[in-house]
Design a protein around this motif. Structure first.
Motif, short mmCIF file in Angstrom:
data_model
loop_
_atom_site.label_atom_id
_atom_site.label_comp_id
_atom_site.label_asym_id
_atom_site.label_seq_id
_atom_site.Cartn_x
_atom_site.Cartn_y
_atom_site.Cartn_z
N LEU A 63 -17.79 15.76 16.19
CA LEU A 63 -16.55 16.42 15.76
C LEU A 63 -16.06 15.79 14.46
O LEU A 63 -15.74 14.60 14.42
CB LEU A 63 -15.50 16.28 16.86
N ALA A 64 -16.02 16.58 13.39
CA ALA A 64 -15.51 16.09 12.11
C ALA A 64 -13.98 16.19 12.12
O ALA A 64 -13.42 17.23 12.45
CB ALA A 64 -16.08 16.90 10.96
N VAL A 65 -13.33 15.10 11.77
CA VAL A 65 -11.87 15.05 11.77
C VAL A 65 -11.38 15.22 10.33
O VAL A 65 -11.82 14.50 9.42
CB VAL A 65 -11.37 13.72 12.34
N HIS A 66 -10.50 16.18 10.12
CA HIS A 66 -9.92 16.40 8.80
C HIS A 66 -8.52 15.78 8.77
O HIS A 66 -7.75 15.94 9.73
CB HIS A 66 -9.86 17.89 8.48
N PHE A 67 -8.20 15.11 7.70
CA PHE A 67 -6.95 14.35 7.67
C PHE A 67 -6.41 14.30 6.24
O PHE A 67 -7.13 14.54 5.26
CB PHE A 67 -7.17 12.93 8.19
N ASP A 68 -5.13 13.97 6.13
CA ASP A 68 -4.46 13.74 4.85
C ASP A 68 -3.76 12.39 4.93
O ASP A 68 -3.32 11.97 6.01
CB ASP A 68 -3.44 14.83 4.55
N VAL A 69 -3.62 11.72 3.79
CA VAL A 69 -3.05 10.38 3.76
C VAL A 69 -2.01 10.29 2.65
O VAL A 69 -2.28 10.67 1.50
CB VAL A 69 -4.14 9.31 3.52
N GLY A 70 -0.81 9.81 3.01
CA GLY A 70 0.25 9.58 2.04
C GLY A 70 0.66 8.13 2.02
O GLY A 70 0.69 7.46 3.06
N LEU A 71 0.98 7.61 0.84
CA LEU A 71 1.31 6.19 0.66
C LEU A 71 2.64 6.04 -0.05
O LEU A 71 2.91 6.72 -1.05
CB LEU A 71 0.21 5.50 -0.15
N ALA A 72 3.49 5.14 0.45
CA ALA A 72 4.71 4.73 -0.24
C ALA A 72 4.84 3.22 -0.15
O ALA A 72 4.44 2.62 0.85
CB ALA A 72 5.94 5.42 0.36
N LEU A 73 5.40 2.61 -1.20
CA LEU A 73 5.47 1.15 -1.29
C LEU A 73 6.91 0.68 -1.44
O LEU A 73 7.71 1.31 -2.14
CB LEU A 73 4.66 0.64 -2.49
N PHE A 74 7.22 -0.43 -0.77
CA PHE A 74 8.46 -1.16 -1.02
C PHE A 74 8.11 -2.32 -1.96
O PHE A 74 7.10 -3.00 -1.74
CB PHE A 74 9.03 -1.71 0.29
N PRO A 75 8.88 -2.59 -3.00
CA PRO A 75 10.13 -1.94 -3.40
C PRO A 75 9.94 -0.86 -4.46
O PRO A 75 10.91 -0.35 -4.99
CB PRO A 75 10.92 -3.11 -3.97
N ASP A 76 8.69 -0.51 -4.76
CA ASP A 76 8.40 0.43 -5.85
C ASP A 76 9.01 1.81 -5.62
O ASP A 76 9.53 2.43 -6.56
CB ASP A 76 6.90 0.58 -6.04
N HIS A 77 8.94 2.28 -4.38
CA HIS A 77 9.33 3.67 -4.09
C HIS A 77 10.58 3.79 -3.23
O HIS A 77 11.12 4.89 -3.10
CB HIS A 77 8.17 4.39 -3.40
N ALA A 78 11.03 2.72 -2.63
CA ALA A 78 12.23 2.76 -1.78
C ALA A 78 12.67 1.34 -1.49
O ALA A 78 11.85 0.41 -1.50
CB ALA A 78 11.97 3.53 -0.49
N ARG A 79 13.97 1.19 -1.18
CA ARG A 79 14.53 -0.14 -0.91
C ARG A 79 14.96 -0.32 0.54
O ARG A 79 15.44 -1.38 0.91
CB ARG A 79 15.75 -0.39 -1.81
N ASP A 80 14.79 0.72 1.36
CA ASP A 80 15.19 0.61 2.77
C ASP A 80 14.18 1.38 3.62
O ASP A 80 13.45 2.25 3.10
CB ASP A 80 16.60 1.17 2.99
N PRO A 81 14.10 1.07 4.92
CA PRO A 81 13.08 1.68 5.79
C PRO A 81 13.15 3.20 5.85
O PRO A 81 12.12 3.88 5.77
CB PRO A 81 13.36 1.05 7.15
N ARG A 82 14.35 3.76 5.99
CA ARG A 82 14.46 5.21 6.16
C ARG A 82 13.95 5.95 4.93
O ARG A 82 13.19 6.93 5.03
CB ARG A 82 15.91 5.59 6.44
#
Length: 377
Positions: A210-229
Motif C-alpha cells: 500500500l503506497a501512502v500519499h502524504f503532505d508535509v508542512g513546516l513552521a519554526l519558532f521564532p522565525d514564523h511565530a512567537r507562541d504555540p497557537r
C-alpha cells in the motif's frame, strides 16, 4: 568522605561553567555546589573528631553510616540514569487511544515547554505536520479496523525515524505532528526529508503493498511565530500550501500571512454565496497548435469579483473551497459555464473546431459523482 566531596565539588564547578549563564541547569548546579561545600566542611570536622584518640564509639558508627548512605545514593543515581523521569512519562488520558502517541493537548504542552527552553538557549523549535492524503480510501477498501492498523504502523514508523527527545503526536484527522528542537532551518528540513523518505516506503497490508500519499508542512519558532497557537496555525498554512505543491512539502512563508488573517475569514463566509450572486466568471486564454493551424483551443480560468476585495485570482479562493467542500459547487459552475460559452460559440460558427479546457483540482477528480454529473449535461 572528604575526598569524595571534593571530587564532587570539582565536577560540579566544571559542569556549571559549561552551562549558559542564568539557565535552569546552571542554577541547579550552583545550588548543588553550595550543598557539597557544606558537606566538605561538615565532613572534614566529623572526620577530625572521629579520628581523635579516645573518640566515642558512637561517633565512629555515625561516620560509617554516613559513608554507607553516600555509597547508596551514588549507586541509586547511577542506576536511575536509564529510567525515564516521572515528568516525561505522559498520563494515559493525554495519549491518543489508537496509536498510543501523544494527543493534541500533550503536544501543546510540550510545544510550550520547547518554546520556553528555546527562548533561553536561542535554539529553534520545528513543528512539522504530516497529513495522509485520501486516507478514507484505505478505510473504504480494507475496512476501518485495517485502516486503524495502518495508522498505528505509520505512527511507529515516524516515531522510529526521530530522536527520543523529539515528540510525535497524532492530531485530529489523519495527521501526525512532529516536534523537535533544532539549530536552524536546514536541520529541520533534514528531519522533513528523513520522514518523507521513510513514509515513501509502501506499507504491507493483506499481502498488498500500500503506497501512502502524504503532505508535509513546516513552521519554526521564532522565525514564523512567537507562541504555540500561532505556530500551529502557521504549520497548517504550510500544510495547505504543500497540498498544492508538486514536492508535497512547504515551509511557512510570511508572504502567506494574509491568508491567515481576517480577510481569509471573510472570504470563507462569502464564498458559498458567490455563485448565487453572480460574482464568478471565466476568462479564456487562447492556445495554438502549430501542427494544426485550423484548431482553436482555449483554457478557462476562474475569477471572483468580490464586492470588497475586488477581482481575486484562483489561488486566493480555490484552496479555501477545497478546505470547506465548496470545490464541488465551483467545479460544477465552471464546467456549466464553459459548456454554455462553447455551445454559443459553436452555434454561431459551426465550421470552427473549438475546444475549451477547464482545470480540475485533485479533490474534484476524486469525486465519484463527477463522471455521472458530466454524462447528464
Amino acid at each position: 568522605m572528604y575526598a569524595v566531596a571534593m571530587h564532587a565539588q570539582t565536577k560540579l564547578v566544571a559542569d556549571a561553567a559549561r552551562e549558559p549563564a542564568g539557565s535552569v541547569r546552571a542554577r541547579r548546579r550552583l545550588r548543588a555546589l553550595a550543598v557539597v561545600a557544606f558537606l566538605v566542611a561538615a565532613g572534614a570536622s566529623l572526620i577530625d573528631a572521629a579520628l581523635t584518640p579516645g573518640a566515642p564509639a558512637l561517633l565512629r558508627k555515625a561516620l560509617l553510616l554516613i559513608l554507607i548512605g553516600i555509597v547508596l545514593v551514588v549507586a541509586v543515581r547511577r542506576l536511575g540514569r536509564g529510567v525515564v523521569p516521572p515528568a516525561v512519562a505522559a498520563p494515559a488520558a493525554l495519549l491518543d487511544p489508537l496509536t498510543g502517541l501523544p494527543g493534541l493537548p500533550l503536544l501543546e504542552e510540550r510545544l510550550q515547554r520547547a518554546i520556553t527552553e528555546s527562548t533561553r538557549d536561542g535554539r529553534r523549535v520545528a513543528l512539522i505536520l504530516v497529513d495522509l492524503d485520501h486516507f478514507r480510501r484505505v478505510n473504504e477498501a480494507f475496512g476501518r479496523e485495517l485502516g486503524d492498523e495502518v495508522l498505528r504502523r505509520l505512527g511507529r514508523r515516524i516515531r522510529g525515524l526521530l530522536r527520543d527527545v523529539d515528540t510525535v503526536a497524532r492530531v485530529p484527522g489523519d495527521e501526525f505532528a512532529l516536534l523537535a528542537r533544532v539549530g536552524d532551518r536546514a536541520e529541520a528540513e533534514l528531519i522533513v526529508a528523513k520522514v518523507m523518505g521513510g513514509l515513501a516506503e509502501p506499507c504491507e497490508l493483506l499481502g498488498t503493498q500500500l503506497a501512502v500519499h502524504f503532505d508535509v508542512g513546516l513552521a519554526l519558532f521564532p522565525d514564523h511565530a512567537r507562541d504555540p497557537r500561532t505556530l500551529l496555525q502557521h504549520a497548517e498554512v504550510a500544510l495547505d500550501r504543500a497540498k498544492e505543491s508538486p514536492e508535497r512539502f512547504a515551509a511557512y512563508s510570511p508572504a502567506e500571512e494574509a491568508d491567515t488573517g481576517p480577510d481569509r475569514l471573510a472570504l470563507l463566509a462569502d464564498l458559498p454565496a458567490a455563485v448565487q450572486r453572480g460574482e464568478l466568471r471565466l476568462v479564456y486564454q487562447p492556445k495554438r497548435d502549430l501542427h494544426a493551424p485550423g484548431r482553436e483551443a482555449f483554457e478557462a480560468f476562474m475569477r471572483w469579483q468580490h464586492p470588497v476585495y475586488g477581482e481575486l485570482e484562483p489561488m486566493r479562493f480555490l484552496p479555501l473551497a477545497e478546505q470547506t467542500g465548496m470545490i464541488t459547487a465551483l467545479t460544477h459552475w465552471a464546467l456549466d459555464e464553459a459548456l454554455r460559452v462553447l455551445a454559443a460559440a459553436q452555434a454561431g460558427a459551426p465550421e470552427r473546431a473549438l475546444e475549451i479546457a477547464v482545470n480540475l483540482s485533485v479533490r474534484a477528480l476524486d469525486d465519484p459523482t463527477l463522471a455521472a454529473w458530466l454524462a447528464a449535461r
